[in-house]
Design a protein around this motif. Structure first.
Motif, PDB file in Angstrom:
ATOM      1  N   TYR A 115      -4.498   2.587   7.764  1.00 53.24           N
ATOM      2  CA  TYR A 115      -4.108   3.026   6.415  1.00 53.24           C
ATOM      3  C   TYR A 115      -2.867   3.918   6.488  1.00 53.24           C
ATOM      4  O   TYR A 115      -2.042   3.926   5.577  1.00 53.24           O
ATOM      5  CB  TYR A 115      -5.284   3.735   5.725  1.00 53.24           C
ATOM      6  CG  TYR A 115      -6.451   2.797   5.574  1.00 53.24           C
ATOM      7  CD1 TYR A 115      -6.495   1.889   4.526  1.00 53.24           C
ATOM      8  CD2 TYR A 115      -7.470   2.774   6.523  1.00 53.24           C
ATOM      9  CE1 TYR A 115      -7.537   0.983   4.409  1.00 53.24           C
ATOM     10  CE2 TYR A 115      -8.518   1.877   6.416  1.00 53.24           C
ATOM     11  CZ  TYR A 115      -8.547   0.986   5.360  1.00 53.24           C
ATOM     12  OH  TYR A 115      -9.567   0.083   5.256  1.00 53.24           O
ATOM     13  N   ARG A 140      -0.083   1.553   6.632  1.00 51.49           N
ATOM     14  CA  ARG A 140       0.126   0.983   5.296  1.00 51.49           C
ATOM     15  C   ARG A 140       0.890   1.985   4.413  1.00 51.49           C
ATOM     16  O   ARG A 140       1.828   1.612   3.710  1.00 51.49           O
ATOM     17  CB  ARG A 140      -1.262   0.713   4.700  1.00 51.49           C
ATOM     18  CG  ARG A 140      -1.321  -0.296   3.617  1.00 51.49           C
ATOM     19  CD  ARG A 140      -2.723  -0.917   3.687  1.00 51.49           C
ATOM     20  NE  ARG A 140      -3.193  -1.340   2.381  1.00 51.49           N
ATOM     21  CZ  ARG A 140      -4.373  -1.913   2.173  1.00 51.49           C
ATOM     22  NH1 ARG A 140      -5.201  -2.104   3.184  1.00 51.49           N
ATOM     23  NH2 ARG A 140      -4.747  -2.289   0.972  1.00 51.49           N
ATOM     24  N   ASP A 195      -1.593   2.201  -0.610  1.00 54.92           N
ATOM     25  CA  ASP A 195      -0.577   1.333  -1.215  1.00 54.92           C
ATOM     26  C   ASP A 195       0.420   2.134  -2.052  1.00 54.92           C
ATOM     27  O   ASP A 195       1.540   1.675  -2.286  1.00 54.92           O
ATOM     28  CB  ASP A 195      -1.238   0.232  -2.061  1.00 54.92           C
ATOM     29  CG  ASP A 195      -1.906  -0.815  -1.167  1.00 54.92           C
ATOM     30  OD1 ASP A 195      -1.496  -0.939   0.011  1.00 54.92           O
ATOM     31  OD2 ASP A 195      -2.853  -1.476  -1.625  1.00 54.92           O
TER      32      ASP A 195
END
Ligand SMILES: Cc1ncc(COP(=O)(O)O)c(C=O)c1O
Length: 374
Positions: A18, A21, A334
């Motif tokens: 993550y 990301r 995100d």
């Protein structure tokens, strides 16, 4: 998780994908996943460290008289605990090692139970397992008050990760039950100077050693406190235990055998840090401003904040039906925002994520702007 599992995994490694990301965001990642301070160590503390740099001899395990008297003075001035015996103070190498070692050092072992909060800093569980004892994750006194095998009860107020504060009445109830079953109570209070909501913002966060809680005797009670957060001193490893003089004397003897000693320059830095309240209130202001900005962003994004009345974190979940924390971690990654999954703090935390206030003003503003645009 058994003892073997402790040696072959570290939960935080699981968020690496993550982090990757979040780093893909064009304006870079905002890392709110860990509570590591980012503001400078106050000059008054750095200067004390430097002035004590000539340290050829071994430091004292029990801490200098200066450290112990300064801690007693701090408790009287900041925590409503007057008359703490300076002999009943012991510096530790940050508080994490103390949390991990205490069950062993108070003699907990196989057949003994170590109680810790249901949603908790994972080191309470780790320490119980290292000792060979059985951890019991509960906030309910009724779950353990009639057992005869409870050796140690951990409290954490204000709590990591969710920021709830225990009232005088709640603390006193735990103390009374622990005294009945012969258990030691240790309260980890390292966020006590960071209260955001009343009554704690104006009235202070109650300490386990407060006479309204302890009934005037510190027998069987210890507070663990750390300067890492309030003084931007995590890199120094500066913390202490204080409370029951007999327990502290035992801990000093054991830690002398172990060589668990705070370096002399760090002891000098602790005296400077605990004697200066101005930098602590400046730091509180900084975190308070970041918190206000982040709260606005989080709320605008339709997320809900639970507890979080004190401490360095926002305890956050999506509105509506419960969502697994890893989904929220992914959604925020995100947006380029890295947060901690609540599941790291126990199954009851698995619907939440933890957002730390320990990022620069610029990064916090970035996070809030991204959340507002979400
Ligand atoms: C509840 C709690 N206890 C103890 C610690 C350890 O702090 P340190 O080892 O820096 O004193 C932390 C750090 O995040 C914490 O959140």
């Amino acid at each position: 998780m058994g003892f073997a599992a402790l040696t072959d995994s570290y939960p935080w490694d699981a968020i690496a994908p993550y982090a990757e990301r979040a780093r893909r965001h064009p304006q870079g990642a905002v890392d709110l996943s860990v509570g590591t301070p980012v503001d400078p160590t106050p000059a008054v503390v750095q200067e004390a460290l430097i002035a004590a740099a000539d340290a050829p001899g071994y430091p004292t395990t029990h801490g200098t008289a200066d450290v112990r008297e300064t801690v007693a003075g701090w408790f009287a001035r900041r925590r409503g605990v007057v008359g703490l015996d300076p002999q009943a103070v012991l510096p530790t190498v940050g508080s994490k090692e103390a949390v991990a070692l205490l069950p062993s050092l108070v003699g907990a072992g196989p057949g003994d139970v170590v109680v810790h909060p249901e949603i908790a800093y994972p080191t309470y569980d780790v320490g119980a397992r290292l000792a060979g004892a059985t951890p019991l994750a509960t906030d309910e006194v009724a779950q353990w008050e009639s057992r005869s095998d409870v050796k140690l009860v951990w409290l954490n107020s204000p709590a990591n990760p969710h920021g709830a504060v225990r009232s005088v009445e709640e603390l006193a109830k735990v103390v009374a039950a622990a005294r009945r079953v012969g258990a030691v109570v240790v309260s980890d209070e390292c966020y006590a100077e960071l209260a955001w909501e009343d009554p704690y913002r104006t009235g202070g966060v109650p300490s386990l050693l407060d006479p309204r809680v302890s009934g005037g005797s510190h027998e069987g009670l210890l507070v663990a406190y750390s300067l890492s957060k309030q003084s931007n001193l995590a890199g120094y490893r500066a913390a202490f235990l204080a409370g029951d003089p007999a327990l502290v004397a035992d801990l000093v003897r054991l830690r002398r055998h172990m060589g668990m000693i705070v370096p002399a320059p760090v002891q000098a830095a602790m005296v400077a840090a605990l004697s200066d309240d101005a930098h602590v209130s400046a730091q509180r202001e900084r975190y308070g401003a970041r918190r206000r900005i982040l709260v606005e962003g989080v709320t605008a994004a339709g997320l809900v904040i639970d507890h979080s009345e004190a401490g360095l974190y926002l305890w956050v979940r999506p509105e509506g039906p419960a969502q697994d924390c890893w989904h929220t971690v992914a959604d925020l990654a995100d947006l380029g925002i890295l947060v901690g999954p609540g599941a790291f703090y126990g199954p009851a935390g698995s619907g939440h994520v933890r957002m730390a206030l320990t990022a620069t003003d610029e990064r916090v503003a970035q996070a809030a702007a991204r959340l507002q645009g979400a």
